[in-house]
Motif scaffolding. Structure first.
Motif, mmCIF file in Angstrom:
data_model
loop_
_atom_site.group_PDB
_atom_site.id
_atom_site.type_symbol
_atom_site.label_atom_id
_atom_site.label_comp_id
_atom_site.label_asym_id
_atom_site.label_seq_id
_atom_site.Cartn_x
_atom_site.Cartn_y
_atom_site.Cartn_z
ATOM 1 N N LEU A 1 8.311 0.174 7.188
ATOM 2 C CA LEU A 1 7.686 1.273 6.154
ATOM 3 C C LEU A 1 8.934 1.824 5.479
ATOM 4 N N LYS A 2 8.769 2.022 4.156
ATOM 5 C CA LYS A 2 9.637 2.835 3.405
ATOM 6 C C LYS A 2 9.272 4.122 3.041
ATOM 7 N N ILE A 3 10.065 5.161 3.346
ATOM 8 C CA ILE A 3 9.482 6.607 3.213
ATOM 9 C C ILE A 3 10.495 7.185 2.275
ATOM 10 N N ASP A 4 9.750 7.271 0.920
ATOM 11 C CA ASP A 4 10.705 8.115 -0.160
ATOM 12 C C ASP A 4 10.018 9.491 -0.379
ATOM 13 N N LYS A 5 10.947 10.297 -0.826
ATOM 14 C CA LYS A 5 10.855 11.741 -1.010
ATOM 15 C C LYS A 5 10.357 11.550 -2.615
ATOM 16 N N ALA A 6 9.058 11.986 -2.699
ATOM 17 C CA ALA A 6 8.473 12.238 -4.203
ATOM 18 C C ALA A 6 8.760 13.405 -4.944
ATOM 19 N N ARG A 7 8.348 14.436 -4.224
ATOM 20 C CA ARG A 7 8.389 15.849 -5.041
ATOM 21 C C ARG A 7 8.309 16.783 -4.104
ATOM 22 N N LYS A 8 8.782 18.119 -4.528
ATOM 23 C CA LYS A 8 8.847 19.242 -3.712
ATOM 24 C C LYS A 8 7.600 20.144 -4.505
ATOM 25 N N GLU A 9 6.973 20.997 -3.848
ATOM 26 C CA GLU A 9 5.863 21.839 -4.403
ATOM 27 C C GLU A 9 5.799 22.987 -3.543
ATOM 28 N N GLY A 10 6.589 24.103 -3.918
ATOM 29 C CA GLY A 10 6.699 25.297 -3.154
ATOM 30 C C GLY A 10 7.428 25.023 -1.749
ATOM 31 N N ASN A 11 6.488 25.212 -0.599
ATOM 32 C CA ASN A 11 7.002 24.946 0.675
ATOM 33 C C ASN A 11 6.606 23.614 1.189
ATOM 34 N N LYS A 12 6.099 22.676 0.194
ATOM 35 C CA LYS A 12 5.543 21.398 0.650
ATOM 36 C C LYS A 12 6.422 20.306 -0.309
ATOM 37 N N ILE A 13 6.838 19.329 0.764
ATOM 38 C CA ILE A 13 7.625 18.174 0.244
ATOM 39 C C ILE A 13 6.367 16.880 0.475
ATOM 40 N N VAL A 14 6.416 16.162 -0.570
ATOM 41 C CA VAL A 14 5.428 15.009 -0.664
ATOM 42 C C VAL A 14 6.414 13.965 -0.686
ATOM 43 N N TYR A 15 6.259 13.088 0.281
ATOM 44 C CA TYR A 15 7.103 11.694 0.597
ATOM 45 C C TYR A 15 5.737 10.816 0.274
ATOM 46 N N LYS A 16 6.191 9.494 -0.026
ATOM 47 C CA LYS A 16 5.541 8.274 -0.017
ATOM 48 C C LYS A 16 5.799 7.352 0.990
ATOM 49 N N ILE A 17 4.795 6.966 1.557
ATOM 50 C CA ILE A 17 4.951 5.963 2.532
ATOM 51 C C ILE A 17 4.332 4.535 1.788
ATOM 52 N N ILE A 18 5.435 3.397 1.958
ATOM 53 C CA ILE A 18 5.360 2.403 1.180
ATOM 54 C C ILE A 18 5.330 1.150 2.417
ATOM 55 N N PHE A 19 4.250 0.274 2.432
ATOM 56 C CA PHE A 19 3.972 -0.764 3.264
ATOM 57 C C PHE A 19 3.316 -1.871 2.742
ATOM 58 N N ASP A 20 3.468 -3.129 3.628
ATOM 59 C CA ASP A 20 2.408 -4.103 3.307
ATOM 60 C C ASP A 20 1.641 -4.169 4.442
ATOM 61 N N LYS A 21 0.363 -3.802 4.199
ATOM 62 C CA LYS A 21 -0.700 -3.801 5.336
ATOM 63 C C LYS A 21 -1.032 -5.195 5.857
ATOM 64 N N ASN A 22 -0.544 -6.393 5.247
ATOM 65 C CA ASN A 22 -0.684 -7.631 5.568
ATOM 66 C C ASN A 22 0.534 -8.327 6.455
ATOM 67 N N GLN A 23 1.371 -7.496 6.487
ATOM 68 C CA GLN A 23 2.653 -8.093 7.077
ATOM 69 C C GLN A 23 2.370 -8.265 8.524
ATOM 70 N N MET B 1 0.895 -1.154 0.110
ATOM 71 C CA MET B 1 -0.014 0.021 -0.087
ATOM 72 C C MET B 1 0.972 1.093 0.196
ATOM 73 N N VAL B 2 0.490 2.165 -0.392
ATOM 74 C CA VAL B 2 1.268 3.510 -0.643
ATOM 75 C C VAL B 2 0.199 4.575 -0.294
ATOM 76 N N LEU B 3 1.075 5.211 0.546
ATOM 77 C CA LEU B 3 0.111 6.570 1.070
ATOM 78 C C LEU B 3 0.859 7.816 0.922
ATOM 79 N N ASP B 4 0.297 8.951 0.961
ATOM 80 C CA ASP B 4 1.134 10.413 0.635
ATOM 81 C C ASP B 4 1.394 10.828 2.003
ATOM 82 N N LEU B 5 2.624 11.256 2.401
ATOM 83 C CA LEU B 5 2.929 12.008 3.578
ATOM 84 C C LEU B 5 3.451 13.304 3.225
ATOM 85 N N ILE B 6 2.623 14.622 3.556
ATOM 86 C CA ILE B 6 2.861 15.789 3.101
ATOM 87 C C ILE B 6 3.355 16.657 4.320
#
Length: 76
Positions: A54-76, A1-6
């Motif tokens: 969890l794996k947290i990857d920096k995806a992109r920067k938008e002005g004063n915001k940085i979007v990260y992706k949280i990657i995990f297996d919820k069935n783990q 599963m992948v979720l955004d962390l802003i």
């Protein structure tokens, strides 16, 4: 599963939020601390075991915001 962390840089620190989980957000003076607090809250929200990997990857920067992706297996 992948979720955004802003992460948003504010005048006095950083806020971090997971928009898909209402109320899953935190604030700190340091970016890393805001992220860690939000991840801790995220694990509580999904009632995850403390050893959830969890794996947290920096995806992109938008002005004063940085979007990260949280990657995990919820069935783990």
């Amino acid at each position: 599963m992948v979720l955004d962390l802003i992460v948003t840089k504010t005048d006095d620190g950083f806020t971090a939020e997971i928009p898909s989980l209402k109320g899953c957000e935190s604030w700190a003076h340091i970016e890393e601390e805001a992220i860690n607090k939000t991840i801790e809250l995220f694990k509580f929200y999904i009632q995850a075991e403390s050893n959830l990997k969890l794996k947290i990857d920096k995806a992109r920067k938008e002005g004063n915001k940085i979007v990260y992706k949280i990657i995990f297996d919820k069935n783990q």
